[in-house]
Design a protein around this motif. Structure first.
Motif: not given
Length: 459
Positions: A191-192, A207-212, A284-287, A440-445
């Motif tokens: 998420m961040s 998607r996070e709501r679906l996982y929950i 953790y996975t990026q959706d 894409r490059i993204q900072r890790e949580p």
């Protein structure tokens, strides 16, 4: 109509298994308290110079436990196709869990530097040609590296997944029960930092709501010891006992994805239990953060489910009975959401005809009461809002509530996709050959930080 809508929005299965989950949670908390009180009594006994008695149930539980599995006994298997941007960080995350000699990467006809990067990272690599797809790559890796003979557990890890540092610490104890043959990992969305676009942030939140909802309200109860009806051991980050994995047909022809089939194989061959706990084996996975990738992913997931149902059919067991009821409920729910907007518009037009233009014919009067605004509010939006509130509380993020009015629209989209791909599952086979999404490059949580440079995530 309102009551029917509530059941279709929340799901009968969700309601039932939520209650089963509450029973399971109550039992776990009761034994936790009992264990705490037993330890307190033991401390008092020690202070008095006596012996610490072991409760009868605890002795029985110790006798029933299997051999403890340690990280050194775990192999990590990563199937990758053109994953040069992410494979290094995946290996770093896996290396925080097991020795590097336990990590195995299958490069499925990659045309980039996936294999070279993996070799430079000091792990075992298998190059495949031609492209076999994920299931084919996994099957080849299991056989080539002889994983079922050399290890007790295999962790299947997607190339863009980041397991938490305590993934094995929390997940391996579930194998202490010798009847457990697979541990389903718990998925969480990254998420961040948030996706750069508003639609991206909305899709990831949905998607996070679906996982929950699926994992806390459905899977937790389904994985109770007396139930064992979990329908999916997700392939992104889950573990299999190798004695069972050797009996699973990983490469099943005609399927677009492998994880539903591997789960159904466990039930069909009665290999053992599937364990799941919300606090264990978290990764953790990026959706997808754009609508095109979201639709493509959901289509693959649902098509894979229908194809697996077609392949295995319905058998006589508790799992297939629960699965059959779920399929009936799923189709009914999809039809409800697909028809929701047309039915509401038709009912609203009929209401205008009756109350404004004075047309009192029986047909218009009937249609005006089919789906009134209050029916939609009470029967659709409020039950769906309950799911959003659950996500907001679980994530401690009130911003979920701001998106709540738009989530039902996503459920309509999901329903359309579900019904659209159903005929395809029975009319055509899939090769399984995959094309990796754009990365894409993204900072890790912060929760899953590992040493090294910025982490590369899925686009």
């Amino acid at each position: 109509m309102i009551v029917l809508s509530i059941f279709l929005v929340l799901g009968v299965s969700t309601i039932f298994w939520s209650l089963a989950g509450l029973v399971r949670l109550t039992g776990e908390e009761w034994w936790r308290v009992q264990g705490l009180s037993s330890r307190i009594r033991g401390w008092i006994a020690l202070l008095r110079g006596g012996k610490v008695p072991i409760p009868r149930r605890q002795r029985a539980r110790h006798r029933s436990k299997g051999v403890r599995i340690y990280p050194a006994n775990v192999a990590v298997l990563v199937a990758a196709h053109n994953e040069a941007l992410v494979i290094r960080e995946t290996i770093l995350a896996a290396a925080a869990l097991v020795p590097r000699r336990n990590i195995h990467v299958v490069s499925d006809m990659s045309t980039d530097d996936t294999a070279a990067i993996a070799r430079a990272a000091g792990v075992k690599v298998l190059d495949l040609e031609p492209n076999r797809g994920k299931a084919g790559a996994l099957a080849a890796g299991i056989a080539h590296f002889d994983l079922c003979r050399r290890f007790k557990v295999v962790l299947l890890l997607d190339a863009d997944t980041r397991p938490t540092p305590d993934y094995l610490e929390t997940g391996l104890p579930l194998f202490d029960d010798p009847t457990v043959v697979a541990v389903a990992g718990r998925a969480k969305s990254i998420m961040s930092p948030a996706p750069p676009t508003a639609i991206g942030r909305f899709l990831v939140a949905y998607r996070e709501r679906l996982y929950i909802v699926v994992q806390l309200l459905l899977k937790y109860g389904q994985a109770a010891q007396g139930a064992n009806v979990v329908s999916i051991v997700p392939g992104f980050a889950s573990m299999y006992r190798t004695s069972a994995l050797a009996k699973i047909e990983v490469l099943a022809p005609g399927l677009v994805i492998e994880d539903f089939n591997m789960t159904f194989e466990i039930h069909a061959k009665k290999l053992g239990r599937i364990a799941f706990h919300p606090s264990a084996a978290v990764a953790y996975t990026q959706d997808p953060d754009n609508l095109k990738d979201y639709i493509k992913q959901v289509r693959r997931w649902i098509l894979g489910f229908w194809q697996t149902v077609r392949r295995h059919g319905l058998q006589f067991s508790r799992f297939w009975f629960v699965l059959g009821l779920y399929i009936v409920e799923l189709i009914a729910s999809c039809l409800f959401f697909v028809l929701l907007v047309p039915a509401f518009l038709l009912s609203s037009l009929a209401a205008v005809e009756v109350w404004i233009f004075g047309n009192r014919s029986e047909v218009f009067i009937f249609l005006s009461g089919v789906l009134r605004p209050q029916d939609v509010l009470i029967g659709v939006f409020l039950p769906d809002l309950f799911l959003t509130v659950l996500a907001a509380v679980t994530m401690r993020s009130p911003r979920f509530l701001l998106l709540a009015p738009f989530f039902p629209l996503m459920r309509i989209l999901d329903a359309v996709i579900c019904l659209q791909v159903l005929p395809r599952a029975y009319s055509a086979n899939s090769s399984g050959v995959w094309v990796s999404p754009v990365r894409r490059i993204q900072r890790e949580p912060q929760e899953i930080a590992t040493p090294g440079p910025s982490v590369v995530r899925t686009g």
